[in-house]
Scaffold this motif. Sequence first.
Motif, mmCIF file in Angstrom:
data_model
loop_
_atom_site.group_PDB
_atom_site.id
_atom_site.type_symbol
_atom_site.label_atom_id
_atom_site.label_comp_id
_atom_site.label_asym_id
_atom_site.label_seq_id
_atom_site.Cartn_x
_atom_site.Cartn_y
_atom_site.Cartn_z
ATOM 1 N N LEU A 1 0.953 -1.271 -0.097
ATOM 2 C CA LEU A 1 -0.011 -0.003 -0.111
ATOM 3 C C LEU A 1 0.708 1.151 -0.046
ATOM 4 O O LEU A 1 0.573 2.149 -0.753
ATOM 5 C CB LEU A 1 -0.843 -0.034 1.420
ATOM 6 N N LEU A 2 2.001 1.294 0.788
ATOM 7 C CA LEU A 2 2.680 2.360 0.945
ATOM 8 C C LEU A 2 3.360 2.641 -0.501
ATOM 9 O O LEU A 2 3.720 3.629 -0.832
ATOM 10 C CB LEU A 2 3.670 2.265 2.093
ATOM 11 N N ALA A 3 3.753 1.582 -1.209
ATOM 12 C CA ALA A 3 4.624 1.648 -2.134
ATOM 13 C C ALA A 3 3.639 2.336 -3.339
ATOM 14 O O ALA A 3 4.007 3.212 -4.308
ATOM 15 C CB ALA A 3 4.980 0.273 -2.600
ATOM 16 N N SER A 4 2.363 1.804 -3.355
ATOM 17 C CA SER A 4 1.505 2.066 -4.604
ATOM 18 C C SER A 4 1.171 3.399 -4.182
ATOM 19 O O SER A 4 0.362 4.065 -5.227
ATOM 20 C CB SER A 4 0.321 1.007 -4.352
ATOM 21 N N THR A 5 1.101 4.133 -3.073
ATOM 22 C CA THR A 5 0.661 5.448 -2.683
ATOM 23 C C THR A 5 1.848 6.236 -2.452
ATOM 24 O O THR A 5 1.447 7.235 -1.826
ATOM 25 C CB THR A 5 -0.442 5.372 -1.682
#
Lengths: 261, 169
Positions: free
Chosen positions: A53-57
């Motif tokens: 999630l952190l990578a995609s956002t």
Amino acid sequence: MTHDDHPGEGELVRLLHDETGDVRPVRRHLEGCPACRERLAVLERRQERLGELLASTAPALPEPEYAPGFLARLREGGMATPAPREDAGDGRLRLPFTRTKHLRWAAALALLAVGVSIAPVRAWVGRTAGALWTAVTGGAPGIQGPAPVPGGDEPTEVRTRLAGTVLEIEIGRPVALDSVAFRKKAGESVVARLSGGGAEAEILVVERGFRIVAPESGARLAIGVPATVEEVVISVDEEIRWRLDPGARADSSWSVALDGG
Amino acid sequence: MPGEIDAEALFREHHVPLYRYLLRLTGGDEALARDAVQHAFTRLLERRPDDHKLRAWLYRVATNAVRDWRSMERRREELVSEHRNQVPGPVPGERPDRAAEKREEVERVRAALQSLSEKERTVLLMREEGFKHREIAETVGTTTGSVGTMFARALDRLARTLDLDRETS
């Protein structure tokens, strides 16, 4: 660790993160405990999912605009050269305004404070501050920051406790105050509030200098205060308005006096 | 000694990841993140830590700066709110509905992180950056042994708000 003595979440996380320490008892326990193996698996899956999630956002990261100017100062060796000092004749060391960086920023601070809502002054601050501050962090043109604290040959750790209190000053008019002394711990309080002319800015004392926040524009300005400076004089239109004396002793407080305009 | 520091190389190597970490830590307060990055590197010029501690030291100084500055800023909420909607713009060619979904996702993650306590958020984000528990503990001011517990607690909260268990249930 017995079969019935289940490890805590923290121990499972340490195992998951390959932290050093004796994790053998936890491993032995896990071999015989499906419930704890499942707890560990849940932690691992959650961690992986969060990472995704952190990578995609991840926030878009263009080269932050402060980088070029900051790097330029680093190449130049920062603002390291202590300014020459002159004995003012009263036993205090003074730094002549036109020959010191310390006082140039002080003048810029004063001009910013007094003239934040006045376009010509603001432009002047921008030009003057360009040599000292690089990053525009808000919406107001010409307001730049922060500045690195000058380093150089002398120790630059600020040991003095900056002082502060609330002071009302109307922007765009000469400061007309007799004297005000502040004594508060660094990092605790607003040193001055500037208001008037439909604009408002706050000067905050931070550990190593000041921060100015103009809420309406979102502009911020951070100003480093060198520990080696014995006195800071803030001038407006080449007329000395404020003197900031951090005191000669370490751990002493700032005393700030505002000379009447 | 300050002259021995290849500050430019260090800045180039570390400032973008540090900035990204601080953006997440502050909930998208770009100005605060920038200021904290520069503060950390300014301090680095004055007092260089040991090489093996350098990265953790930078993160610790920047994290502490954010905490200190935030505690002073009475108008923090207003300032932060101005930046909250500054999520990544659409990628050229990206479908509008996909871009909207992405913005919602970014906001959801941001809100979830901000719902954590400052210490929990720091623990979680520093671990995401690969720091050891000892380094995280030094930054948040706790024991090394407590970091795992704080991490698990933070993850448990995010599991609910971000539905992290969705794919496994």
